[in-house]
Structures are given as structure tokens and as C-alpha cells.
Write a protein that holds these residues in place. Structure first.
Motif, PDB file in Angstrom:
ATOM      1  N   TRP A 107       0.828  -1.204   0.000  1.00 13.54           N
ATOM      2  CA  TRP A 107       0.000   0.000   0.000  1.00 13.54           C
ATOM      3  C   TRP A 107       0.853   1.239   0.000  1.00 13.54           C
ATOM      4  O   TRP A 107       1.755   1.329   0.820  1.00 13.54           O
ATOM      5  CB  TRP A 107      -0.961   0.012   1.208  1.00 13.54           C
ATOM      6  N   PRO A 108       0.583   2.189  -0.859  1.00 13.36           N
ATOM      7  CA  PRO A 108      -0.389   2.185  -1.939  1.00 13.36           C
ATOM      8  C   PRO A 108      -0.064   1.120  -3.000  1.00 13.36           C
ATOM      9  O   PRO A 108       1.089   0.680  -3.094  1.00 13.36           O
ATOM     10  CB  PRO A 108      -0.291   3.587  -2.528  1.00 13.36           C
ATOM     11  N   PRO A 109      -1.069   0.750  -3.798  1.00 14.51           N
ATOM     12  CA  PRO A 109      -0.847  -0.275  -4.822  1.00 14.51           C
ATOM     13  C   PRO A 109       0.311   0.077  -5.752  1.00 14.51           C
ATOM     14  O   PRO A 109       0.510   1.240  -6.097  1.00 14.51           O
ATOM     15  CB  PRO A 109      -2.176  -0.291  -5.598  1.00 14.51           C
ATOM     16  N   LYS A 113       5.782  -0.648  -1.309  1.00 18.98           N
ATOM     17  CA  LYS A 113       5.801  -0.457   0.142  1.00 18.98           C
ATOM     18  C   LYS A 113       4.770  -1.360   0.799  1.00 18.98           C
ATOM     19  O   LYS A 113       3.671  -1.545   0.279  1.00 18.98           O
ATOM     20  CB  LYS A 113       5.499   0.999   0.507  1.00 18.98           C
ATOM     21  N   GLN A 114       5.122  -1.906   1.950  1.00 14.52           N
ATOM     22  CA  GLN A 114       4.212  -2.751   2.720  1.00 14.52           C
ATOM     23  C   GLN A 114       3.638  -1.937   3.881  1.00 14.52           C
ATOM     24  O   GLN A 114       4.351  -1.162   4.511  1.00 14.52           O
ATOM     25  CB  GLN A 114       4.950  -3.975   3.274  1.00 14.52           C
ATOM     26  N   ALA A 115       2.360  -2.113   4.131  1.00 19.15           N
ATOM     27  CA  ALA A 115       1.708  -1.419   5.241  1.00 19.15           C
ATOM     28  C   ALA A 115       0.844  -2.425   6.007  1.00 19.15           C
ATOM     29  O   ALA A 115       0.273  -3.340   5.419  1.00 19.15           O
ATOM     30  CB  ALA A 115       0.834  -0.271   4.720  1.00 19.15           C
ATOM     31  N   SER A 116       0.775  -2.243   7.325  1.00 22.14           N
ATOM     32  CA  SER A 116      -0.043  -3.114   8.178  1.00 22.14           C
ATOM     33  C   SER A 116      -1.331  -2.406   8.562  1.00 22.14           C
ATOM     34  O   SER A 116      -1.338  -1.198   8.820  1.00 22.14           O
ATOM     35  CB  SER A 116       0.722  -3.479   9.454  1.00 22.14           C
ATOM     36  N   PHE A 117      -2.400  -3.178   8.621  1.00 22.08           N
ATOM     37  CA  PHE A 117      -3.711  -2.663   8.980  1.00 22.08           C
ATOM     38  C   PHE A 117      -4.380  -3.636   9.934  1.00 22.08           C
ATOM     39  O   PHE A 117      -4.154  -4.843   9.857  1.00 22.08           O
ATOM     40  CB  PHE A 117      -4.596  -2.501   7.733  1.00 22.08           C
ATOM     41  N   PRO A 118      -5.246  -3.140  10.825  1.00 20.74           N
ATOM     42  CA  PRO A 118      -5.997  -4.056  11.687  1.00 20.74           C
ATOM     43  C   PRO A 118      -7.030  -4.809  10.853  1.00 20.74           C
ATOM     44  O   PRO A 118      -7.615  -4.242   9.928  1.00 20.74           O
ATOM     45  CB  PRO A 118      -6.665  -3.136  12.706  1.00 20.74           C
ATOM     46  N   GLU A 119      -7.236  -6.085  11.183  1.00 19.68           N
ATOM     47  CA  GLU A 119      -8.246  -6.862  10.474  1.00 19.68           C
ATOM     48  C   GLU A 119      -9.646  -6.288  10.740  1.00 19.68           C
ATOM     49  O   GLU A 119     -10.503  -6.304   9.869  1.00 19.68           O
ATOM     50  CB  GLU A 119      -8.175  -8.317  10.924  1.00 19.68           C
ATOM     51  N   VAL A 120      -9.829  -5.756  11.935  1.00 19.81           N
ATOM     52  CA  VAL A 120     -11.079  -5.104  12.335  1.00 19.81           C
ATOM     53  C   VAL A 120     -10.721  -3.725  12.864  1.00 19.81           C
ATOM     54  O   VAL A 120      -9.864  -3.602  13.731  1.00 19.81           O
ATOM     55  CB  VAL A 120     -11.789  -5.934  13.434  1.00 19.81           C
ATOM     56  N   ASP A 121     -11.362  -2.672  12.338  1.00 21.25           N
ATOM     57  CA  ASP A 121     -11.022  -1.324  12.815  1.00 21.25           C
ATOM     58  C   ASP A 121     -12.044  -0.743  13.790  1.00 21.25           C
ATOM     59  O   ASP A 121     -11.774   0.233  14.460  1.00 21.25           O
ATOM     60  CB  ASP A 121     -10.770  -0.354  11.658  1.00 21.25           C
ATOM     61  N   ARG A 122     -13.245  -1.357  13.853  1.00 17.87           N
ATOM     62  CA  ARG A 122     -14.278  -0.886  14.779  1.00 17.87           C
ATOM     63  C   ARG A 122     -15.157  -2.055  15.206  1.00 17.87           C
ATOM     64  O   ARG A 122     -15.380  -2.979  14.431  1.00 17.87           O
ATOM     65  CB  ARG A 122     -15.195   0.151  14.107  1.00 17.87           C
TER      66      ARG A 122
END
Length: 153
Positions: A107-109, A113-122
């Protein structure tokens, strides 16, 4: 065919139950709302039972381990063909304590670059009527089954 298992956590406040739904994390879902919320769930293999997977996935996605008892709500088939099995359990998870596992994507496509995100944000407690407008369309059947289960008690 892929299979997932999850838990529809509920609590009884007054006369109407509330259910806990989660919103998927990551950049693709940031601005999506109605129809994108889901029960905490995930895929599993033959190495564990569907119910064990449902408990594990709930804990991985929220940081909370539901205690049960667990009441089977059956399965549904989502538009993409995935079968989802679900159990209902009473609980009272504090959504301010949400702690989800993460995933990594480019990310961005095409940036390299690699980016980490939570599987659930809310995670949010909501009335069944509100949940019906937010949950994945096929998963709404779990809300109906929960209400029938609670009415029969």
C-alpha cells in the motif's frame, strides 16, 4: 469451497437485545458502511472444529474471548460462495478495548511499500434493527435466528 466460522455476541439491555458487529479494517473498507459490517469470523481448516475456530477468530479480531454457552445458529452462503457457520453467545465486550490482529499488504498499490492494517477497525453494539441495515446481506439471517432463539427462551 472456503468456510468461515464466527460468533454473534449479544447482550440484553432492557427489553431489546443488542448485537456486536465489527467493521473490516484496511484501506479498501475505510469509507464503506452499510452492508459491510459482519460478525467476527474467519476461515478455518479441518485441523479444528468450526466452533473452536469461531471462538479463536472472535478473540483474534477483538481481543475478547467469549465464554459461552454457545448456541448454534446454522450456516449461510455468502454471494462469493463462502459458507459461514455461526454461534450465538451472551457477553458484554467493552468496544473501547478492541484489539485486532493485523494483516500486511502492498500500500499504496504498485508502490513496493508494505503497510499493516488491523483486520477489524471498529466494533459496535447496536440494536438488531440497526444491525440489519449494516450487516452483510446474507448474514442478516443470523439476526433472525438469534431473535427466534431468544423468543423461545
Amino acid at each position: 469451497m472456503k468456510t468461515s466460522a464466527g460468533i454473534l455476541l449479544y447482550r440484553q439491555l432492557g427489553h431489546e437485545p443488542e448485537v456486536l458487529l465489527v467493521h473490516p479494517g484496511g484501506p479498501f473498507f475505510a469509507r464503506k458502511d452499510a452492508g459491510w459490517w459482519t460478525i467476527p469470523k474467519g476461515e478455518y481448516t479441518d485441523e479444528e472444529t468450526a466452533q473452536d475456530a469461531a471462538i479463536r477468530e472472535f478473540e483474534e479480531e477483538t481481543g475478547y474471548r467469549p465464554a459461552g454457552p454457545f448456541r448454534e445458529l446454522g450456516s449461510i452462503r455468502q454471494k462469493g460462495g463462502k459458507t459461514v457457520y455461526c454461534w450465538a453467545a451472551a457477553g458484554d465486550f467493552d468496544t473501547n478495548q478492541l484489539h485486532s490482529n493485523t494483516f500486511t499488504i502492498e500500500w499504496p498499490p504498485r508502490s513496493g511499500k508494505q503497510a499493516s492494517f488491523p483486520e477489524v477497525d471498529r466494533a459496535e453494539w447496536m440494536s438488531v434493527d440497526t444491525a440489519r441495515g449494516k450487516i452483510n446481506e446474507q448474514q442478516a439471517a443470523f439476526l433472525d435466528r438469534l431473535m427466534a432463539l431468544l423468543a423461545s427462551q
